[in-house]
Write an enzyme that holds these catalytic residues in place. Sequence first.
Site, PDB file in Angstrom:
ATOM      1  N   TYR A   4       0.842  -1.193   0.000  1.00 21.47           N
ATOM      2  CA  TYR A   4       0.000   0.000   0.000  1.00 21.47           C
ATOM      3  C   TYR A   4       0.882   1.249   0.000  1.00 21.47           C
ATOM      4  O   TYR A   4       0.659   2.177  -0.783  1.00 21.47           O
ATOM      5  CB  TYR A   4      -0.943  -0.015   1.213  1.00 21.47           C
ATOM      6  CG  TYR A   4      -1.737   1.259   1.363  1.00 21.47           C
ATOM      7  CD1 TYR A   4      -2.791   1.557   0.502  1.00 21.47           C
ATOM      8  CD2 TYR A   4      -1.431   2.179   2.357  1.00 21.47           C
ATOM      9  CE1 TYR A   4      -3.514   2.722   0.621  1.00 21.47           C
ATOM     10  CE2 TYR A   4      -2.158   3.357   2.492  1.00 21.47           C
ATOM     11  CZ  TYR A   4      -3.187   3.612   1.622  1.00 21.47           C
ATOM     12  OH  TYR A   4      -3.898   4.788   1.742  1.00 21.47           O
ATOM     13  N   GLU A  26     -10.771   5.826   5.342  1.00 21.09           N
ATOM     14  CA  GLU A  26     -10.166   6.632   6.412  1.00 21.09           C
ATOM     15  C   GLU A  26     -11.165   6.837   7.549  1.00 21.09           C
ATOM     16  O   GLU A  26     -10.799   6.785   8.715  1.00 21.09           O
ATOM     17  CB  GLU A  26      -9.668   7.978   5.870  1.00 21.09           C
ATOM     18  CG  GLU A  26      -8.486   7.879   4.924  1.00 21.09           C
ATOM     19  CD  GLU A  26      -7.206   7.313   5.516  1.00 21.09           C
ATOM     20  OE1 GLU A  26      -7.088   7.194   6.760  1.00 21.09           O
ATOM     21  OE2 GLU A  26      -6.306   6.973   4.731  1.00 21.09           O
ATOM     22  N   TRP A  34      -4.896   0.823  10.660  1.00 21.42           N
ATOM     23  CA  TRP A  34      -4.986   0.857   9.202  1.00 21.42           C
ATOM     24  C   TRP A  34      -4.863  -0.556   8.641  1.00 21.42           C
ATOM     25  O   TRP A  34      -5.500  -0.903   7.656  1.00 21.42           O
ATOM     26  CB  TRP A  34      -3.925   1.793   8.621  1.00 21.42           C
ATOM     27  CG  TRP A  34      -4.086   1.983   7.156  1.00 21.42           C
ATOM     28  CD1 TRP A  34      -3.195   1.671   6.191  1.00 21.42           C
ATOM     29  CD2 TRP A  34      -5.229   2.524   6.463  1.00 21.42           C
ATOM     30  NE1 TRP A  34      -3.701   1.970   4.945  1.00 21.42           N
ATOM     31  CE2 TRP A  34      -4.954   2.503   5.100  1.00 21.42           C
ATOM     32  CE3 TRP A  34      -6.455   3.015   6.885  1.00 21.42           C
ATOM     33  CZ2 TRP A  34      -5.851   2.951   4.137  1.00 21.42           C
ATOM     34  CZ3 TRP A  34      -7.358   3.462   5.925  1.00 21.42           C
ATOM     35  CH2 TRP A  34      -7.051   3.427   4.562  1.00 21.42           C
TER      36      TRP A  34
END
Length: 172
Positions: A4, A26, A34
Amino acid sequence: MVRYHDEEWGVPEHDDAHLFELLTLEGAQAGLSWETILKRREGYRRAFEGWDIARIAAYSPADTERLLADTGIIRNRAKIAATIGNAQATLAVQREFGSLDAYVWSFVNGKPIVNRFEVMSELPASTDLSAAMSKDMLHRGFKFAGPTIMYAFMQAAGLTNDHVTTCFKYGK
């Protein structure tokens, strides 16, 4: 996480569906890691029909119940409701600005902000600009769009380049 970072984080994004995906992810990350969100990313793409903003904006209470039962996403009623409401707010932004892309990039005058942080600990959690973006988005009806979430979104979508100066991605 490495993939990522290396392939997506901080790369300027201009596709409305992908920007909406990043905004949603988000917001979903609030209170979670995350890594947890990235592991469910494909589940989100499937559950939210490839990020078809108009379809999501038209979701019914039955769709909310379907999503609450979907183990491929974070099953949080407020976050699911925010995604649906944010799709509706996005449609309004698209009508006013022509695209979500034009709207979000207007905050940085169409050009990424390039910071010069030497170590990760220097990166802020939010900035005056993310606070201004948050305020405007909240006024437009967006949810899970506080200053910290908006700064993470700005980083993810490439509105700001926060790769540290020693990172191979910094100058790219």
